[in-house]
Design an enzyme around this catalytic site. Structure first.
Site, PDB file in Angstrom:
ATOM      1  N   ARG A  79       0.731  -1.201  -0.048  1.00 19.36           N
ATOM      2  CA  ARG A  79       0.126  -0.260   0.059  1.00 19.36           C
ATOM      3  C   ARG A  79       0.780   1.273  -0.015  1.00 19.36           C
ATOM      4  O   ARG A  79       0.366   2.427  -0.434  1.00 19.36           O
ATOM      5  CB  ARG A  79      -0.977  -0.062   1.172  1.00 19.36           C
ATOM      6  CG  ARG A  79      -2.089  -0.955   0.941  1.00 19.36           C
ATOM      7  CD  ARG A  79      -2.868  -0.672   2.020  1.00 19.36           C
ATOM      8  NE  ARG A  79      -4.291  -1.566   1.830  1.00 19.36           N
ATOM      9  CZ  ARG A  79      -5.321  -1.685   2.855  1.00 19.36           C
ATOM     10  NH1 ARG A  79      -5.012  -1.513   4.025  1.00 19.36           N
ATOM     11  NH2 ARG A  79      -6.590  -2.437   2.388  1.00 19.36           N
ATOM     12  N   LYS A 105     -14.431 -15.845   6.027  1.00 21.41           N
ATOM     13  CA  LYS A 105     -15.703 -14.833   6.338  1.00 21.41           C
ATOM     14  C   LYS A 105     -16.868 -15.062   5.367  1.00 21.41           C
ATOM     15  O   LYS A 105     -17.111 -14.331   4.617  1.00 21.41           O
ATOM     16  CB  LYS A 105     -15.171 -13.437   6.323  1.00 21.41           C
ATOM     17  CG  LYS A 105     -14.118 -13.043   7.303  1.00 21.41           C
ATOM     18  CD  LYS A 105     -13.597 -11.794   6.967  1.00 21.41           C
ATOM     19  CE  LYS A 105     -12.057 -11.469   7.604  1.00 21.41           C
ATOM     20  NZ  LYS A 105     -11.402 -10.336   7.107  1.00 21.41           N
ATOM     21  N   GLY A 161      -6.391  -8.961   1.625  1.00 24.21           N
ATOM     22  CA  GLY A 161      -5.096  -9.437   2.332  1.00 24.21           C
ATOM     23  C   GLY A 161      -4.808 -10.743   2.257  1.00 24.21           C
ATOM     24  O   GLY A 161      -3.644 -11.051   1.860  1.00 24.21           O
ATOM     25  N   GLY A 175     -12.071  -4.946   1.639  1.00 23.64           N
ATOM     26  CA  GLY A 175     -13.479  -4.574   1.926  1.00 23.64           C
ATOM     27  C   GLY A 175     -14.014  -3.640   0.881  1.00 23.64           C
ATOM     28  O   GLY A 175     -15.106  -4.087   0.098  1.00 23.64           O
TER      29      GLY A 175
HETATM   30  C1  3PG Z   1      -8.394  -2.012   5.283  1.00 26.55           C
HETATM   31  O1  3PG Z   1      -7.362  -2.244   5.816  1.00 26.55           O
HETATM   32  O2  3PG Z   1      -9.253  -3.011   4.557  1.00 26.55           O
HETATM   33  C2  3PG Z   1      -8.390  -0.724   5.218  1.00 26.55           C
HETATM   34  O3  3PG Z   1      -7.307  -0.125   5.263  1.00 26.55           O
HETATM   35  C3  3PG Z   1      -9.750  -0.176   5.855  1.00 26.55           C
HETATM   36  O4  3PG Z   1      -9.614  -0.381   7.129  1.00 26.55           O
HETATM   37  P1  3PG Z   1     -10.729  -0.412   8.110  1.00 26.55           P
HETATM   38  O5  3PG Z   1     -11.409  -1.906   7.790  1.00 26.55           O
HETATM   39  O6  3PG Z   1      -9.967  -0.506   9.361  1.00 26.55           O
HETATM   40  O7  3PG Z   1     -11.746   0.663   7.671  1.00 26.55           O
END
Ligand code: 3PG
Ligand code: MG
Length: 395
Positions: A37, A195, A348, A371
């Site tokens: 990132r 999940k 991830g 997400g």
């Molecule tokens: C992630 O790691 O998916 C993003 O940086 C968003 O993070 P968050 O789910 O804590 O909002």
């Protein structure tokens, strides 16, 4: 999507505020373990520096409590890594909301974890207005956080003199849009991982769009249950069996399919020492846990992937972190790498699998979103993008 792009703006001498997603994984000592990132955020920062802008960058790191900065919340390790990658020193500014710090044209500073500011999560208007005063141009480059309406991803975009999308945000929107809006067929989606409940809505909306829906992990187990198979002690969500059924029905009606495992790898525990058995799906016993797909299933999935026109990948099909349960995901990664299809991957675990199986250069597009990637594919309007569209429309 109609947004103003950073690269269309004259930023020379301007104060530019970049909201990036520098939320990177760290080990217990705070060392950054994976910096995709940060690297992906460099393009916008470099563009602004080269054009002589005074650059402020901020990001969240984790989910801290607002109003306090614990040592694990600090962006200091990110500032150091960013400085190494840019080859310039990057100062980290604390307590920055009310200003009172200097940034020269051609200089970049990092503003401490924006989620420790009170009101960030709730998208507080007053906070957003204060932050907007810090800049002439607001740049949202945080695709990974685009599904959150927070003060640095949404509110500030309403009040900044100019609000635009950064280079990474633009690239993400273009690449994911291409896969979604006019995909080369067959369109194959792979949705795996553990999940189940959080991914079920996305499966539903994908069921209308894709030609084949490959499910893996706990999601596949829930579908196996729905098709009347015994899954022993495997991870699944029995409450969602009805939903899984509905998804299979939608797909069938369209002549599309959800290919379910015919053979699996089972063990009685998830551990490095677990003894793995390859068995037919019909031979799963009460104490078995399904931890990967078997070789026949892997071959079938690889064939589907080989014939795809477009591939969307989120989530592994097995516990690939352990070698005895990595076969399915490895085979799939290799099929994606060799496929002619345009492939996009995000999330991830998926990024970890891509790194583990060394297919980074063979994936068409790797999204920095987890997400956000899923919600975008679902066809949802992401609030951080929507506000940029509103600003572009009002111009
Ligand atoms: C992630 O790691 O998916 C993003 O940086 C968003 O993070 P968050 O789910 O804590 O909002
Ligand atoms: Mg997350």
């Amino acid at each position: 999507m109609n947004v103003i792009k950073l690269t269309d703006l004259d930023v020379a001498g301007k104060r530019v505020f970049i909201r990036a997603d520098l939320n990177v994984p760290q080990d217990e000592a705070g060392n950054i373990t994976e910096d995709t990132r940060i690297r992906a955020s460099l393009a916008s920062i470099k563009y602004c520096l080269e054009k002589g802008a005074a650059v402020m960058v901020t990001s969240h790191l984790g989910r801290p409590t607002e109003g306090e900065l614990r040592h694990e919340d600090t962006l200091m390790p990110v500032a150091v890594r960013l400085g190494q990658l840019l080859q310039v020193p990057v100062r980290l500014i604390q307590d920055w909301v009310d200003g009172g710090f200097e940034v020269k044209p051609g200089e970049v500073v990092l503003l401490e974890n924006c989620r420790v500011n009170k009101g960030e999560k709730k998208n507080n208007d007053e906070l957003a207005q204060k932050m907007a005063k810090l800049c002439d141009i607001y740049v949202n480059d945080a695709f990974g956080t685009a599904h959150r309406a927070e003060a640095t991803t949404h509110g500030i975009a309403k009040y900044a003199p100019v609000a635009c999308a950064g280079v990474l945000m633009g690239a993400e929107i273009d690449a994911l849009g291409k896969a979604l809006h006019n995909p080369k067929r067959p369109l194959v989606a792979i949705v795996g991982g553990s999940k189940v409940s959080s991914k079920l809505t996305i499966l539903k909306s994908l069921a209308d769009k894709v030609d084949q829906l490959i499910v893996g992990g706990g999601i596949a187990n829930t579908f196996l249950l729905a098709s009347g198979k015994r899954i022993g002690d495997s991870l699944a969500e029995p409450d969602l069996v009805k939903e899984a059924h509905a998804i299979m029905d939608i797909m069938k009606e369209r002549g599309a399919e959800v290919p379910l495992p015919t053979d699996v790898v089972v063990a009685d525990e998830v551990s490095a020492l677990a003894r793995a058995n390859k068995i037919s799906i019909d031979d799963v016993h009460t104490h078995d846990r399904i931890l990967d797909v078997g070789p026949k299933t892997s071959a079938k999935l690889a064939e589907i992937i080989a014939n795809a026109g477009t591939i969307v990948w989120n989530g592994p099909v097995g516990v690939f972190e352990l070698p005895q349960f990595a076969g399915g995901t490895k085979m799939m990664a290799s099929a994606i790498a060799h496929s002619e299809a345009f492939s996009i991957a995000g999330g991830g675990d998926t990024l970890a699998a891509i790194a583990k199986f060394h297919i980074h250069d063979d994936v068409g597009y790797i999204s920095t979103g987890g997400g956000a990637f899923l919600e975008f594919l679902e066809g949802k309007t992401l609030p951080a993008i929507a506000v940029l569209e509103e600003r572009a429309a009002a111009k």
